[in-house]
Design an enzyme around this catalytic site. Structure first.
Site, PDB file in Angstrom:
ATOM      1  N   SER A  50       1.521   2.424   6.976  1.00 49.64           N
ATOM      2  CA  SER A  50       2.315   1.522   7.808  1.00 49.64           C
ATOM      3  C   SER A  50       1.787   0.340   8.677  1.00 49.64           C
ATOM      4  O   SER A  50       0.872  -0.188   7.963  1.00 49.64           O
ATOM      5  CB  SER A  50       3.442   2.412   8.848  1.00 49.64           C
ATOM      6  OG  SER A  50       4.192   1.462   9.483  1.00 49.64           O
ATOM      7  N   ASP A  89      12.234   1.679   0.675  1.00 47.52           N
ATOM      8  CA  ASP A  89      11.577   1.379   1.858  1.00 47.52           C
ATOM      9  C   ASP A  89      12.165  -0.011   2.355  1.00 47.52           C
ATOM     10  O   ASP A  89      11.720  -0.816   1.990  1.00 47.52           O
ATOM     11  CB  ASP A  89       9.848   1.203   1.708  1.00 47.52           C
ATOM     12  CG  ASP A  89       9.473   1.102   3.293  1.00 47.52           C
ATOM     13  OD1 ASP A  89      10.012   0.803   4.088  1.00 47.52           O
ATOM     14  OD2 ASP A  89       8.292   1.749   3.300  1.00 47.52           O
ATOM     15  N   HIS A 141      10.311   5.067   4.176  1.00 47.43           N
ATOM     16  CA  HIS A 141       9.263   4.649   4.816  1.00 47.43           C
ATOM     17  C   HIS A 141       8.597   5.988   5.211  1.00 47.43           C
ATOM     18  O   HIS A 141       9.036   6.390   6.288  1.00 47.43           O
ATOM     19  CB  HIS A 141       9.375   3.606   5.981  1.00 47.43           C
ATOM     20  CG  HIS A 141       8.226   3.142   6.581  1.00 47.43           C
ATOM     21  ND1 HIS A 141       7.473   1.950   5.937  1.00 47.43           N
ATOM     22  CD2 HIS A 141       7.470   3.500   7.563  1.00 47.43           C
ATOM     23  CE1 HIS A 141       6.332   1.905   6.573  1.00 47.43           C
ATOM     24  NE2 HIS A 141       6.430   2.591   7.778  1.00 47.43           N
TER      25      HIS A 141
END
Length: 719
Positions: free
Chosen positions: A576, A662, A708
């Site tokens: 991330s 995502d 995600h």
């Protein structure tokens, strides 16, 4: 423990994802995603990853944009006169990467098979007979296992249980249970269900009894609490934003109405119930500022009352005891967390009185309120501490937790009058162990619930690296004590450094596997993260983001200088927002590492922050700045943005995992990043065609399942 609070402490990244197991927010995945199948009962959060996102977000609490790149278009292709739309370009890039993955992945099958077998062996070893978290209400005990919610009696030694809910029976077979809330009279149970492929959860309200039935289903719900036995408050989530609070009743006159709406796009709303159930709090938070409204649970239909109007830079969270509000806040100097109190009737900040202040460079990890005491879990210089504050004797007891511990997780304590606080401690290579703290005895007791093999051959070292500006940056290192010639061993470096969130250092089977196979694991607690308190985050965000990059470089160089591996055996892992620093380092100092592994990485900061139509861009400005209105900010972001600074040079090999579903990191950006990076590496190789010239592998695996940094045990172990 409150999800909202945990997220608040983790950097107020309310662009979250889900509720983390047992009441907390886990920064789910800055480094790894393999996790055990856990139940997420009674928690305010469900971040099995996260969820760290999550994230109230046990919720994965962090915002993760990220754009990547894709692949090169063959130069042999004939020019086309047709218009190439963004959609067509995305489709072509994705198809090309999928073909590339299909060509490359068979090479790794034998290794993959061996690793998967080992991980499953470790998973079974350390989760066998692990007990699901229990939530006790009087004589009744509720718990969740494998998608079912059970009810048992506290004094029943024969194991008799009733099934109250099953995801399979009700047609939610692809979902997992995030959060459970039982009404005060235990007539109703509210459950949130979430699938891997969606950020949004569904709330199912069950009417309990001899034959539990579904009373109501509410889509797109984020947080929810029972104000009374038949009044439920909840928030709704849309496009990663949560700005509306509703009240729904289960009386004879059933109705639903809107109670609160947040107008500022930078703010995210969740709700929380004080431990004594006196007030329901409506919490509106940006990453730097808070505002709380109170709903009196004795009069749930009255309008909410404001505690303190939002003041820029002031974060606060509310608890209640004996007609006084206990306020966890950053108000006053220094701008770190303090515990203050004020009368309910005079709650503005002018009336806040200090109860307890944290020491300098101390991170408040979590906070739990009880009838006569409160517990603070703190992190200082890499060590975990428990501080018990007595409201009766006005004393503070501090206990240093075991030195091997890096993460803790509070268990649910629905009855605030209890005299014991239960929690679990773990590290990347130490499976969770259960502990209890007794307020009466003022002692810590290790709970021998099960036989967990003791990790005796792993050594933990804590180091300090000097960054470019002489700031000391903590590093936590794990290695096998039996390893010889550490400079020849492979090293895996982890980094995150954003949103005030700590690196995820909870137990992961794959970390233990690497230790057993001779690897060294290093966790670099760089600025931008939250390991040393709020100032540590502030010193690494917006116009200070480069400090995190300098910290990372200093950490890796110190590890090599001390004999922990060497550049040709070093890999860098990030997920991330951690992709910003990892990607930036590979542009500025590619010779420090041989490989880089990125999971759903944020690598195109500039283009993302220029696109205000994306759901999280506005609220992210408090972390990265606003390049649309500030030219200086634009130039600064451009100076470190991984995508913007790719150039022909010898890059390390790169493996990236991305997710088609995502919502936080657009897949098109990921594809473009990979394409540009691969082209730069090939350009360099063609210009320096020396004998033995090394061309890195640059691989993108696009997962059809998962969102995600979040997937099931089965999918994550395959990955």
């Amino acid at each position: 423990s409150c999800v909202g609070l945990r997220n608040l402490l983790q950097g107020l990244n309310f662009s979250v994802k889900y509720y983390s197991s047992i009441n907390h927010l886990q920064a789910t995945c800055p480094c790894s995603k393999i996790k055990a199948k856990k139940c997420h009962i009674l928690n305010c959060s469900g971040c099995t990853g996260t969820r760290r996102t999550a994230p109230p977000e046990s919720i994965l609490p962090w915002r993760f944009f990220s754009c990547k790149e894709g692949t090169r278009i063959s130069s042999k292709r004939k020019p086309s006169t047709s218009v190439v739309t963004p959609e067509l370009l995305h489709k072509n890039l994705l198809k090309s990467e999928q073909e590339n993955w299909n060509d490359i992945s068979p090479i790794y099958k034998p290794l993959t098979k061996r690793i998967k077998e080992k991980l499953e062996e470790l998973h079974n070893k350390y989760t066998f007979n692990s007990e699901s978290p229990r939530m006790r209400f009087g004589e009744n005990v509720y718990f969740e296992e494998n998608g079912c919610i059970f009810l048992s009696k506290a004094d029943d030694d024969e194991g008799n249980v009733d099934i109250l809910f099953s995801t399979d029976d009700l047609g939610f077979s692809d979902a997992f249970i995030q959060r459970i809330r039982i009404s005060p009279d235990q007539r109703y149970m509210a459950i949130s269900l979430k699938s891997e492929s969606s950020e949004e959860a569904t709330c199912v309200i069950m009417k309990l009894g001899h034959f539990p039935v579904v009373e109501k289903v509410i889509p797109s719900v984020f947080s929810f609490e029972w104000a009374t036995s038949d009044v439920l408050y909840y928030t709704t989530q849309k496009n990663l934003k949560c700005q509306n609070v509703f009240m729904t009743t289960f009386t004879n006159q059933k109705h639903t109405k809107l109670v609160y709406t947040e107008q500022d796009a930078r703010f995210f709303v969740d709700i929380y119930l004080t431990k004594d159930r006196r007030f329901l709090t409506i919490n509106s938070n940006s990453k730097t500022t808070s505002e709380v409204w109170l709903v009196d649970c004795r009069n749930p239909f009255e309008l909410p009352a404001l505690v303190q109007a939002r003041t820029k830079g002031v974060i606060y969270h509310i608890e209640h005891r004996n007609d006084e509000l206990y306020i966890l806040t950053t108000y006053g100097e220094p701008a770190e967390y303090k515990l203050m109190k004020a009368p309910v009737a005079s709650s503005s900040k002018e009336n806040w009185q200090l109860v307890y202040a944290l020491e300098k460079k101390t991170k408040l990890v979590d906070f739990e309120m009880f009838s006569d005491d409160c517990i603070m879990f703190l992190k200082n210089a890499g060590h975990l501490y428990l501080n018990a504050i007595s409201f009766v004797s006005h004393s503070v007891q501090s206990i240093k937790l075991p030195t091997w511990a890096c993460e803790f997780e509070l268990e649910s304590h629905p009855e605030h009058t209890t005299s014991t606080c239960y929690f679990q401690l773990s590290s990347p290579v130490h499976p969770p162990k259960r502990f209890a703290y007794s307020f009466k005895e003022n002692n810590l007791i290790e709970q021998a619930v099960q036989e967990v093999p003791i990790i005796t051959n792993c050594h933990t070292t804590r180091l300090l690296a000097k960054s470019k500006d002489e700031t000391s940056v903590p590093i936590t290192v794990f290695h096998n004590m039996n390893s010889k010639e550490l400079h020849r061993k492979p090293l895996l470096v982890h980094v995150y450094g954003a949103y005030g969130i700590d690196l995820n250092m909870s137990f992961k089977e794959e970390k233990l596997m690497l230790i057993e196979e001779g690897w060294i694991l290093a966790y670099c607690h760089v600025r931008g993260g939250g390991e040393l308190g709020l100032c540590w985050h502030k010193d690494g965000c917006q116009h200070n983001k480069l400090k995190g990059l300098h910290d990372l470089k200093a950490c890796i160089m110190l590890l090599h200088e001390l004999g922990f591996s060497q550049p040709k055996h070093t890999a860098l892992a990030a997920a991330s927002a951690g992709g910003v620093l990892a990607g930036a380092l590979c542009n500025t100092d590619p010779g420090l590492v041989r490989a880089m592994v990125l999971q759903a990485p944020f690598v195109d900061v500039l283009n993302t922050m220029m696109k205000t139509h994306l759901p999280l861009t506005i609220e992210e400005q408090e972390e990265w700045g606003n390049p649309l209105e500030d030219e200086k900010c634009m130039k600064y972001i451009k100076s470190y943005c991984p995508y913007q600074n790719i150039k022909p040079q010898r890059y390390p090999s790169v493996f990236i995992t991305a997710y088609e579903n995502d919502q936080r990191i657009p897949l098109t950006g990921v594809l473009q990043y990979v394409q540009k990076l691969r082209k730069a590496a090939l350009d360099h190789a063609s210009r320096t065609s020396k004998k033995g010239n090394w061309i890195p592998n640059i691989i993108l695996d696009v997962q059809a399942n998962g969102s995600h940094c979040d997937s099931s045990w089965e999918h994550s172990v395959s990955e």
